[in-house]
Design an enzyme around this catalytic site. Sequence first.
Site, PDB file in Angstrom:
ATOM      1  N   GLU A 216     -17.495   7.511  -3.523  1.00 22.88           N
ATOM      2  CA  GLU A 216     -17.070   8.891  -3.057  1.00 22.88           C
ATOM      3  C   GLU A 216     -17.722  10.077  -3.896  1.00 22.88           C
ATOM      4  O   GLU A 216     -18.095   9.909  -4.849  1.00 22.88           O
ATOM      5  CB  GLU A 216     -15.522   8.860  -3.709  1.00 22.88           C
ATOM      6  CG  GLU A 216     -14.626   7.846  -2.728  1.00 22.88           C
ATOM      7  CD  GLU A 216     -13.257   7.831  -3.258  1.00 22.88           C
ATOM      8  OE1 GLU A 216     -12.663   8.904  -4.116  1.00 22.88           O
ATOM      9  OE2 GLU A 216     -12.651   6.972  -2.734  1.00 22.88           O
TER      10      GLU A 216
ATOM     11  N   HIS B 261      -9.953  10.760   0.660  1.00 28.83           N
ATOM     12  CA  HIS B 261      -9.260  10.608  -0.583  1.00 28.83           C
ATOM     13  C   HIS B 261      -8.255  11.667  -0.781  1.00 28.83           C
ATOM     14  O   HIS B 261      -8.114  12.261  -2.004  1.00 28.83           O
ATOM     15  CB  HIS B 261     -10.078  10.571  -1.846  1.00 28.83           C
ATOM     16  CG  HIS B 261      -9.316   9.603  -3.009  1.00 28.83           C
ATOM     17  ND1 HIS B 261     -10.189   8.750  -3.875  1.00 28.83           N
ATOM     18  CD2 HIS B 261      -7.974   9.482  -3.472  1.00 28.83           C
ATOM     19  CE1 HIS B 261      -9.132   8.314  -4.747  1.00 28.83           C
ATOM     20  NE2 HIS B 261      -8.037   8.605  -4.432  1.00 28.83           N
TER      21      HIS B 261
HETATM   22  P1  NAD Z   1       2.258   0.110  -8.272  1.00 26.29           P
HETATM   23  O1  NAD Z   1       1.845  -0.535  -9.935  1.00 26.29           O
HETATM   24  O2  NAD Z   1       3.619   0.496  -8.340  1.00 26.29           O
HETATM   25  O3  NAD Z   1       1.965  -1.186  -7.392  1.00 26.29           O
HETATM   26  C1  NAD Z   1       1.070  -1.981  -7.381  1.00 26.29           C
HETATM   27  C2  NAD Z   1       1.490  -3.523  -6.900  1.00 26.29           C
HETATM   28  O4  NAD Z   1       0.125  -4.144  -6.917  1.00 26.29           O
HETATM   29  C3  NAD Z   1       2.267  -4.266  -8.140  1.00 26.29           C
HETATM   30  O5  NAD Z   1       3.581  -4.732  -7.445  1.00 26.29           O
HETATM   31  C4  NAD Z   1       1.465  -5.296  -8.552  1.00 26.29           C
HETATM   32  O6  NAD Z   1       2.121  -6.303  -8.905  1.00 26.29           O
HETATM   33  C5  NAD Z   1       0.483  -5.740  -7.287  1.00 26.29           C
HETATM   34  N1  NAD Z   1      -0.704  -6.335  -7.760  1.00 26.29           N
HETATM   35  C6  NAD Z   1      -1.578  -6.100  -8.828  1.00 26.29           C
HETATM   36  N2  NAD Z   1      -2.372  -7.169  -8.634  1.00 26.29           N
HETATM   37  C7  NAD Z   1      -2.310  -7.660  -7.371  1.00 26.29           C
HETATM   38  C8  NAD Z   1      -3.185  -8.588  -6.765  1.00 26.29           C
HETATM   39  N3  NAD Z   1      -4.212  -9.367  -7.323  1.00 26.29           N
HETATM   40  N4  NAD Z   1      -2.760  -9.008  -5.521  1.00 26.29           N
HETATM   41  C9  NAD Z   1      -1.724  -8.611  -4.778  1.00 26.29           C
HETATM   42  N5  NAD Z   1      -1.000  -7.667  -5.442  1.00 26.29           N
HETATM   43  C10 NAD Z   1      -1.112  -7.214  -6.805  1.00 26.29           C
HETATM   44  O7  NAD Z   1       1.113   1.057  -7.965  1.00 26.29           O
HETATM   45  P2  NAD Z   1       1.256   2.253  -6.907  1.00 26.29           P
HETATM   46  O8  NAD Z   1       1.553   3.546  -7.409  1.00 26.29           O
HETATM   47  O9  NAD Z   1       1.986   1.633  -5.502  1.00 26.29           O
HETATM   48  O10 NAD Z   1      -0.307   2.492  -6.159  1.00 26.29           O
HETATM   49  C11 NAD Z   1      -0.844   1.427  -5.745  1.00 26.29           C
HETATM   50  C12 NAD Z   1      -2.282   1.887  -5.404  1.00 26.29           C
HETATM   51  O11 NAD Z   1      -2.444   3.093  -4.744  1.00 26.29           O
HETATM   52  C13 NAD Z   1      -3.128   1.966  -6.690  1.00 26.29           C
HETATM   53  O12 NAD Z   1      -4.288   1.555  -6.340  1.00 26.29           O
HETATM   54  C14 NAD Z   1      -3.305   3.312  -6.797  1.00 26.29           C
HETATM   55  O13 NAD Z   1      -4.776   3.887  -7.266  1.00 26.29           O
HETATM   56  C15 NAD Z   1      -3.427   3.928  -5.366  1.00 26.29           C
HETATM   57  N6  NAD Z   1      -3.317   5.290  -5.370  1.00 26.29           N
HETATM   58  C16 NAD Z   1      -4.109   6.086  -4.317  1.00 26.29           C
HETATM   59  C17 NAD Z   1      -3.807   7.142  -4.143  1.00 26.29           C
HETATM   60  C18 NAD Z   1      -4.591   8.249  -3.095  1.00 26.29           C
HETATM   61  O14 NAD Z   1      -4.795   9.260  -3.259  1.00 26.29           O
HETATM   62  N7  NAD Z   1      -5.094   7.428  -2.053  1.00 26.29           N
HETATM   63  C19 NAD Z   1      -2.916   7.959  -4.790  1.00 26.29           C
HETATM   64  C20 NAD Z   1      -2.026   7.437  -5.577  1.00 26.29           C
HETATM   65  C21 NAD Z   1      -2.198   5.832  -5.934  1.00 26.29           C
END
Ligand code: NAD
Length: 308
Positions: A263, A282
């Site tokens: 990115e 993003h």
């Molecule tokens: P969260 O921690 O609430 O949920 C993540 C889930 O993934 C958890 O339930 C965890 O058990 C599960 N997990 C972990 N390892 C795993 C695996 N190997 N296989 C399957 N599941 C697995 O996080 P969240 O707040 O829901 O965020 C999720 C994602 O979104 C993160 O990668 C975060 O970086 C991303 N995000 C992106 C943006 C964006 O601007 N696009 C903004 C915020 C967050």
Amino acid sequence: PTGYRVLVASHIHEKALETLRANGFEVVVREEPGEDELASLIKGFHALIVRSKPLVSRRVIYSADSLRIIARAGVGLDNIDVEAARERGIEVINAPASSTMSVAELAVGLMISVARKIAFSDRRMRMGEWPKKHAVGVELHGKTLGIVGAGRIGSTVARICRFGFNMNIIYYDPYRNEQLEKEVGARYVDLDTLLRESDVVSIHVPLTPQTQHLINEEKLRLMKKTAILINTSRGQVVDTNALVKALKEGWIAGAGLDVFEEEPLPKGHPLLGLENVVLTPHIGASTVEAQERAGIEVAEKIVEYFKK
Ligand code: NAD
């Protein structure tokens, strides 16, 4: 007054600044200083608030003489040298829940845009075409949605799609989410089953050594030819080269992507030449509401921290 000084080095919501001032903090705002400026500026401050910028490098952290807490008004800590902060006993906090709804809504928006060829139609119309014949889509209603990572964002997407589109929800996560099962009737399956059965796959895992290229060529080949892949998590979770192949050769029908392995996405990247993919830069957390929540959440955490 508490005698504590907060340096706000990024644009954060006015309400967050008010919260700090109302609790006796001296607030100095200097948005996105360069590394040199921040390194000299930081002296005498007890707390630092940033967003995805500026860079809080090891040099900045070692230049600080009073700093006790670094707050990211948002989620990702990519611009903060967390290791250096730990060495110096400086706490690093963020606002992990602030953008949940925004990212979930974007994921659903990408699903609809891919399923109904919205971005494609828009592009063609601006080129002077009337692409009606080429824009036959599919409904989401009643289809199966596979959630990979049923945490905050994944669960929210599941709820929107269950109650908004009557989708059947299946999910894969190392941990069972019984509340989600109860709430939306979600079924817990392994990753391969999820990929085989889903009409839409939406990825919501954190980036870890286990999730790096979790969706690779072998996994993409398990998906339905008619399936749509949505990634709003982290670019590295999907093997981009394999995804380009899958989209070109029709192993899957389309993709909606907010995050990329590199990115900004480099000029001339093969993804930019594909009609069946919808791209956003993003922007998952880029909403007025998420930014406001993030600012207020970290301001409140800073107030709490110095009360201890
Ligand atoms: P969260 O921690 O609430 O949920 C993540 C889930 O993934 C958890 O339930 C965890 O058990 C599960 N997990 C972990 N390892 C795993 C695996 N190997 N296989 C399957 N599941 C697995 O996080 P969240 O707040 O829901 O965020 C999720 C994602 O979104 C993160 O990668 C975060 O970086 C991303 N995000 C992106 C943006 C964006 O601007 N696009 C903004 C915020 C967050």
